[in-house]
Write a protein that holds these residues in place. Sequence first.
Motif, PDB file in Angstrom:
ATOM      1  N   LYS A  34       0.849  -1.178   0.000  1.00  0.00           N
ATOM      2  CA  LYS A  34       0.000   0.000   0.000  1.00  0.00           C
ATOM      3  C   LYS A  34       0.892   1.237   0.000  1.00  0.00           C
ATOM      4  O   LYS A  34       1.858   1.306   0.754  1.00  0.00           O
ATOM      5  N   PRO A  35       0.596   2.231  -0.861  1.00  0.00           N
ATOM      6  CA  PRO A  35       1.446   3.432  -0.888  1.00  0.00           C
ATOM      7  C   PRO A  35       1.501   4.111   0.471  1.00  0.00           C
ATOM      8  O   PRO A  35       0.486   4.303   1.136  1.00  0.00           O
ATOM      9  N   LEU A  36       2.723   4.460   0.891  1.00  0.00           N
ATOM     10  CA  LEU A  36       2.906   5.100   2.189  1.00  0.00           C
ATOM     11  C   LEU A  36       4.111   6.028   2.114  1.00  0.00           C
ATOM     12  O   LEU A  36       5.203   5.607   1.729  1.00  0.00           O
ATOM     13  N   ALA A  37       3.906   7.284   2.496  1.00  0.00           N
ATOM     14  CA  ALA A  37       4.981   8.278   2.386  1.00  0.00           C
ATOM     15  C   ALA A  37       6.045   8.106   3.461  1.00  0.00           C
ATOM     16  O   ALA A  37       7.204   8.470   3.261  1.00  0.00           O
ATOM     17  N   GLN A  38       5.677   7.635   4.642  1.00  0.00           N
ATOM     18  CA  GLN A  38       6.601   7.349   5.735  1.00  0.00           C
ATOM     19  C   GLN A  38       7.440   8.560   6.159  1.00  0.00           C
ATOM     20  O   GLN A  38       8.657   8.482   6.289  1.00  0.00           O
ATOM     21  N   LEU A 203       8.519  -2.269   3.479  1.00  0.00           N
ATOM     22  CA  LEU A 203       9.675  -2.351   2.588  1.00  0.00           C
ATOM     23  C   LEU A 203       9.388  -1.721   1.230  1.00  0.00           C
ATOM     24  O   LEU A 203      10.190  -0.949   0.710  1.00  0.00           O
ATOM     25  N   LEU A 204       8.241  -2.046   0.650  1.00  0.00           N
ATOM     26  CA  LEU A 204       7.887  -1.544  -0.678  1.00  0.00           C
ATOM     27  C   LEU A 204       6.877  -0.411  -0.626  1.00  0.00           C
ATOM     28  O   LEU A 204       6.473   0.092  -1.676  1.00  0.00           O
ATOM     29  N   ALA A 205       6.469  -0.008   0.581  1.00  0.00           N
ATOM     30  CA  ALA A 205       5.401   0.985   0.697  1.00  0.00           C
ATOM     31  C   ALA A 205       5.808   2.336   0.100  1.00  0.00           C
ATOM     32  O   ALA A 205       5.020   2.974  -0.600  1.00  0.00           O
ATOM     33  N   GLN A 206       7.025   2.771   0.388  1.00  0.00           N
ATOM     34  CA  GLN A 206       7.450   4.059  -0.150  1.00  0.00           C
ATOM     35  C   GLN A 206       7.712   3.985  -1.651  1.00  0.00           C
ATOM     36  O   GLN A 206       7.432   4.932  -2.387  1.00  0.00           O
ATOM     37  N   TRP A 207       8.265   2.862  -2.091  1.00  0.00           N
ATOM     38  CA  TRP A 207       8.436   2.667  -3.526  1.00  0.00           C
ATOM     39  C   TRP A 207       7.089   2.773  -4.220  1.00  0.00           C
ATOM     40  O   TRP A 207       6.966   3.426  -5.268  1.00  0.00           O
ATOM     41  N   GLU A 208       6.069   2.140  -3.662  1.00  0.00           N
ATOM     42  CA  GLU A 208       4.748   2.184  -4.268  1.00  0.00           C
ATOM     43  C   GLU A 208       4.170   3.591  -4.241  1.00  0.00           C
ATOM     44  O   GLU A 208       3.465   4.006  -5.162  1.00  0.00           O
ATOM     45  N   PHE A 209       4.504   4.352  -3.198  1.00  0.00           N
ATOM     46  CA  PHE A 209       4.073   5.753  -3.116  1.00  0.00           C
ATOM     47  C   PHE A 209       4.682   6.558  -4.270  1.00  0.00           C
ATOM     48  O   PHE A 209       3.979   7.293  -4.969  1.00  0.00           O
ATOM     49  N   VAL A 210       5.992   6.426  -4.465  1.00  0.00           N
ATOM     50  CA  VAL A 210       6.676   7.148  -5.539  1.00  0.00           C
ATOM     51  C   VAL A 210       6.188   6.660  -6.899  1.00  0.00           C
ATOM     52  O   VAL A 210       5.911   7.466  -7.804  1.00  0.00           O
ATOM     53  N   ARG A 211       6.085   5.349  -7.067  1.00  0.00           N
ATOM     54  CA  ARG A 211       5.641   4.782  -8.345  1.00  0.00           C
ATOM     55  C   ARG A 211       4.233   5.253  -8.690  1.00  0.00           C
ATOM     56  O   ARG A 211       3.950   5.641  -9.832  1.00  0.00           O
ATOM     57  N   HIS A 212       3.339   5.233  -7.689  1.00  0.00           N
ATOM     58  CA  HIS A 212       1.965   5.665  -7.914  1.00  0.00           C
ATOM     59  C   HIS A 212       1.929   7.143  -8.320  1.00  0.00           C
ATOM     60  O   HIS A 212       1.174   7.523  -9.232  1.00  0.00           O
ATOM     61  N   TYR A 213       2.731   7.962  -7.651  1.00  0.00           N
ATOM     62  CA  TYR A 213       2.761   9.384  -7.989  1.00  0.00           C
ATOM     63  C   TYR A 213       3.193   9.587  -9.441  1.00  0.00           C
ATOM     64  O   TYR A 213       2.557  10.329 -10.187  1.00  0.00           O
ATOM     65  N   MET A 214       4.272   8.952  -9.846  1.00  0.00           N
ATOM     66  CA  MET A 214       4.808   9.169 -11.189  1.00  0.00           C
ATOM     67  C   MET A 214       3.901   8.572 -12.274  1.00  0.00           C
ATOM     68  O   MET A 214       3.809   9.113 -13.374  1.00  0.00           O
ATOM     69  N   GLU A 215       3.243   7.483 -11.982  1.00  0.00           N
ATOM     70  CA  GLU A 215       2.438   6.816 -12.994  1.00  0.00           C
ATOM     71  C   GLU A 215       0.978   7.272 -13.005  1.00  0.00           C
ATOM     72  O   GLU A 215       0.335   7.274 -14.047  1.00  0.00           O
ATOM     73  N   LYS A 216       0.448   7.675 -11.835  1.00  0.00           N
ATOM     74  CA  LYS A 216      -0.974   7.998 -11.754  1.00  0.00           C
ATOM     75  C   LYS A 216      -1.269   9.394 -11.215  1.00  0.00           C
ATOM     76  O   LYS A 216      -2.413   9.853 -11.291  1.00  0.00           O
ATOM     77  N   GLY A 217      -0.278  10.046 -10.629  1.00  0.00           N
ATOM     78  CA  GLY A 217      -0.500  11.382 -10.112  1.00  0.00           C
ATOM     79  C   GLY A 217      -0.780  11.410  -8.620  1.00  0.00           C
ATOM     80  O   GLY A 217      -0.872  10.372  -7.966  1.00  0.00           O
ATOM     81  N   PRO A 218      -0.967  12.624  -8.064  1.00  0.00           N
ATOM     82  CA  PRO A 218      -1.071  12.782  -6.605  1.00  0.00           C
ATOM     83  C   PRO A 218      -2.481  12.677  -6.029  1.00  0.00           C
ATOM     84  O   PRO A 218      -2.635  12.670  -4.809  1.00  0.00           O
ATOM     85  N   ALA A 219      -3.492  12.578  -6.869  1.00  0.00           N
ATOM     86  CA  ALA A 219      -4.874  12.686  -6.391  1.00  0.00           C
ATOM     87  C   ALA A 219      -5.182  11.694  -5.274  1.00  0.00           C
ATOM     88  O   ALA A 219      -5.795  12.060  -4.256  1.00  0.00           O
ATOM     89  N   GLN A 220      -4.782  10.446  -5.433  1.00  0.00           N
ATOM     90  CA  GLN A 220      -5.123   9.417  -4.463  1.00  0.00           C
ATOM     91  C   GLN A 220      -4.113   9.315  -3.313  1.00  0.00           C
ATOM     92  O   GLN A 220      -4.237   8.430  -2.467  1.00  0.00           O
ATOM     93  N   LEU A 221      -3.148  10.220  -3.295  1.00  0.00           N
ATOM     94  CA  LEU A 221      -2.097  10.160  -2.276  1.00  0.00           C
ATOM     95  C   LEU A 221      -2.212  11.272  -1.233  1.00  0.00           C
ATOM     96  O   LEU A 221      -1.399  11.327  -0.314  1.00  0.00           O
TER      97      LEU A 221
END
Length: 313
Positions: A34-38, A203-221
């Motif tokens: 799950k995306p997480l900025a941490q 472990l992958l939460a921040q990666w998913e946060f960055v990946r989601h931002y770059m691929e889908k944008g900030p709306a859901q974050l």
Amino acid sequence: MDYAGLTAKYKVNRPLSDAEKQHHLPQTKASSAKPLAQTSVIQMNSTYLECSDKFYPWKGLMTAFTGFVIWLIGYALSSVAIISITEWPGINADQRQQSILTFLAMCAMSAPVILLALWFLKKEAFRYTHYPLRFNRKTGMVHVFRLDGTTLSVPWREIHFALNPAQMRNFWEVRGHVLSEDRSTVLETFVLPTYASWESPYLLAQWEFVRHYMEKGPAQLLEQVQYTLNIADRRETLWFGFRRLMAIFSSAPLLALLMSPLLLPLSIVRWITMRTCKIPQWPEEVEAQSQISPKDRYRRDAHPPYVPPRQQN
């Protein structure tokens, strides 16, 4: 605290390893996390996401440790010197010679330790307050502020992201590898801020946060970014540094409370360390690509969020 990449640089000009190919993290494929900025976001908006580096949370710890080692050696040497000076009038020539030789031997044995401590101290103090990462989704570029103050700019889709073992035993981190044209040689490596055990959901939460931002944008974050690090153009205050250290133990409030007597003096050392460091500044060309609208509803930083005016009936 993990200092891989700071005390010992990542190996470059080498072939991409089989493990890095096996643990590859494609930019277009969502992970199970799950995306997480941490607590790493400095700024987020419709144009770019800027994060702190992995050394920032524990900033000051290396300075505190090396400073204590230097102080301890200095205290021991000065104590021996004071004792020798005090006893000097009442001892004979042989004892005076032995006293001098003992002091010189202690100095000789201490010198390498002091030099090593100063080397570690220079890795953290008298450098930069932090080393930001900027992910620009409008241009599709990633900007990395290097340890020496220069910057790296590379297209997002051309980076080979992979899980790599961290310096701490049983811990892993997400590294971005810049590859040669043949896509087989690692030319440069940078790392995302978070490291964790293989079994950790973070472990992958921040990666998913960055990946989601770059691929889908900030709306859901937006809900993930309720708190930002106000360090983009200023040094942190003493209270801010103490709270950042406490945030490391946010998942265990009782442990944070127990650690607070130790974190308070560490925060003072951290504050002093920050005062010796320069604030990182992006080159003009990076800033020119990072222009944002003051009415950006996805803006999250030290400024109050934009609130659209209410429409009159």
